[in-house]
Write a protein that holds these residues in place. Structure first.
Motif, PDB file in Angstrom:
ATOM      1  N   LEU A  65       9.618   8.214   1.794  1.00 43.20           N
ATOM      2  CA  LEU A  65      10.230   9.240   0.963  1.00 43.20           C
ATOM      3  C   LEU A  65       9.604  10.584   1.299  1.00 43.20           C
ATOM      4  O   LEU A  65       8.376  10.729   1.246  1.00 43.20           O
ATOM      5  N   GLN A  66      10.438  11.545   1.664  1.00 45.93           N
ATOM      6  CA  GLN A  66       9.966  12.886   1.973  1.00 45.93           C
ATOM      7  C   GLN A  66       9.926  13.707   0.704  1.00 45.93           C
ATOM      8  O   GLN A  66      10.964  13.939   0.076  1.00 45.93           O
ATOM      9  N   LEU A  97       0.852  -1.185   0.000  1.00 46.02           N
ATOM     10  CA  LEU A  97       0.000   0.000   0.000  1.00 46.02           C
ATOM     11  C   LEU A  97       0.894   1.242   0.000  1.00 46.02           C
ATOM     12  O   LEU A  97       1.784   1.366   0.837  1.00 46.02           O
ATOM     13  N   GLU A  98       0.661   2.138  -0.946  1.00 43.47           N
ATOM     14  CA  GLU A  98       1.372   3.416  -1.008  1.00 43.47           C
ATOM     15  C   GLU A  98       0.475   4.476  -0.383  1.00 43.47           C
ATOM     16  O   GLU A  98      -0.673   4.651  -0.810  1.00 43.47           O
ATOM     17  N   VAL A  99       0.987   5.162   0.639  1.00 39.42           N
ATOM     18  CA  VAL A  99       0.195   6.153   1.374  1.00 39.42           C
ATOM     19  C   VAL A  99       0.904   7.505   1.318  1.00 39.42           C
ATOM     20  O   VAL A  99       2.112   7.595   1.566  1.00 39.42           O
ATOM     21  N   HIS A 100       0.134   8.566   1.015  1.00 39.62           N
ATOM     22  CA  HIS A 100       0.658   9.931   0.992  1.00 39.62           C
ATOM     23  C   HIS A 100       0.039  10.696   2.157  1.00 39.62           C
ATOM     24  O   HIS A 100      -1.184  10.732   2.293  1.00 39.62           O
ATOM     25  N   LEU A 101       0.901  11.311   2.985  1.00 41.85           N
ATOM     26  CA  LEU A 101       0.460  12.059   4.166  1.00 41.85           C
ATOM     27  C   LEU A 101       1.219  13.378   4.255  1.00 41.85           C
ATOM     28  O   LEU A 101       2.353  13.476   3.781  1.00 41.85           O
ATOM     29  N   ASP A 125       6.064  18.589  -0.220  1.00 44.22           N
ATOM     30  CA  ASP A 125       4.962  18.971   0.673  1.00 44.22           C
ATOM     31  C   ASP A 125       4.256  17.786   1.313  1.00 44.22           C
ATOM     32  O   ASP A 125       3.217  17.958   1.940  1.00 44.22           O
ATOM     33  N   HIS A 126       4.790  16.585   1.139  1.00 46.03           N
ATOM     34  CA  HIS A 126       4.167  15.417   1.754  1.00 46.03           C
ATOM     35  C   HIS A 126       5.188  14.288   1.904  1.00 46.03           C
ATOM     36  O   HIS A 126       6.285  14.365   1.356  1.00 46.03           O
ATOM     37  N   THR A 127       4.806  13.277   2.648  1.00 54.64           N
ATOM     38  CA  THR A 127       5.628  12.081   2.826  1.00 54.64           C
ATOM     39  C   THR A 127       4.891  10.914   2.201  1.00 54.64           C
ATOM     40  O   THR A 127       3.669  10.804   2.314  1.00 54.64           O
ATOM     41  N   CYS A 128       5.640  10.049   1.555  1.00 52.00           N
ATOM     42  CA  CYS A 128       5.071   8.851   0.951  1.00 52.00           C
ATOM     43  C   CYS A 128       5.634   7.622   1.663  1.00 52.00           C
ATOM     44  O   CYS A 128       6.844   7.517   1.874  1.00 52.00           O
ATOM     45  N   LEU A 129       4.746   6.732   2.075  1.00 55.22           N
ATOM     46  CA  LEU A 129       5.127   5.480   2.726  1.00 55.22           C
ATOM     47  C   LEU A 129       4.685   4.314   1.855  1.00 55.22           C
ATOM     48  O   LEU A 129       3.591   4.341   1.286  1.00 55.22           O
ATOM     49  N   TRP A 130       5.522   3.291   1.771  1.00 53.24           N
ATOM     50  CA  TRP A 130       5.154   2.045   1.122  1.00 53.24           C
ATOM     51  C   TRP A 130       5.079   1.001   2.208  1.00 53.24           C
ATOM     52  O   TRP A 130       6.075   0.721   2.884  1.00 53.24           O
ATOM     53  N   ILE A 131       3.887   0.435   2.396  1.00 48.91           N
ATOM     54  CA  ILE A 131       3.615  -0.468   3.509  1.00 48.91           C
ATOM     55  C   ILE A 131       3.337  -1.869   2.985  1.00 48.91           C
ATOM     56  O   ILE A 131       2.474  -2.060   2.128  1.00 48.91           O
TER      57      ILE A 131
END
Length: 88
Positions: free
Chosen positions: A62-63, A34-38, A66-72
Motif C-alpha cells: 500500500l502506497q 510482518l508489516e513493514v513501513h519504508l 510519504d511511505h510504502t507499507c508491505l505485509w509479508i
C-alpha cells in the motif's frame, strides 16, 4: 490486514533496513505476517527482490502519502544443514 509484528524502517538507511527486515523474519514463525513501513523506492525494490528469492510472500503493498507499507507472509523455515566435520 492484521500483522503479527510491525517494523517501521522509514528512518533507517539501506542496507540496514534490509538486514533488519530479514533478521526480524528469521525469528518469526512460519505463516506469521510482518508489516513493514519504508520510504525509499529503491530499498523497496531491493527488498521485494530479496523476499522473492528467499521464499517469503508479499501479501499486500500500500502506497501511503510519504511511505510504502508491505505485509509479508513468512515462508516455511529453512534450517541450514550443519557442515560435516572431518573425522577426528
Amino acid at each position: 490486514m492484521q500483522a503479527d509484528k510491525k517494523l517501521d524502517l522509514c528512518g533507517v538507511l539501506a542496507p540496514y533496513c534490509l538486514l533488519m527486515c530479514k533478521s526480524e523474519l528469521a525469528y518469526m514463525e512460519p505463516e506469521a505476517i510482518l508489516e513493514v513501513h519504508l520510504r525509499d523506492p529503491q530499498t523497496i525494490e531491493d527488498l521485494l527482490t530479496i523476499l522473492d528469492r528467499s521464499g517469503e510472500t508479499v501479501l499486500a503493498q500500500l502506497q501511503g502519502e510519504d511511505h510504502t507499507c508491505l505485509w509479508i507472509l513468512k515462508g516455511k523455515s529453512k534450517r541450514p544443514h550443519a557442515a560435516a566435520s572431518p573425522g577426528m
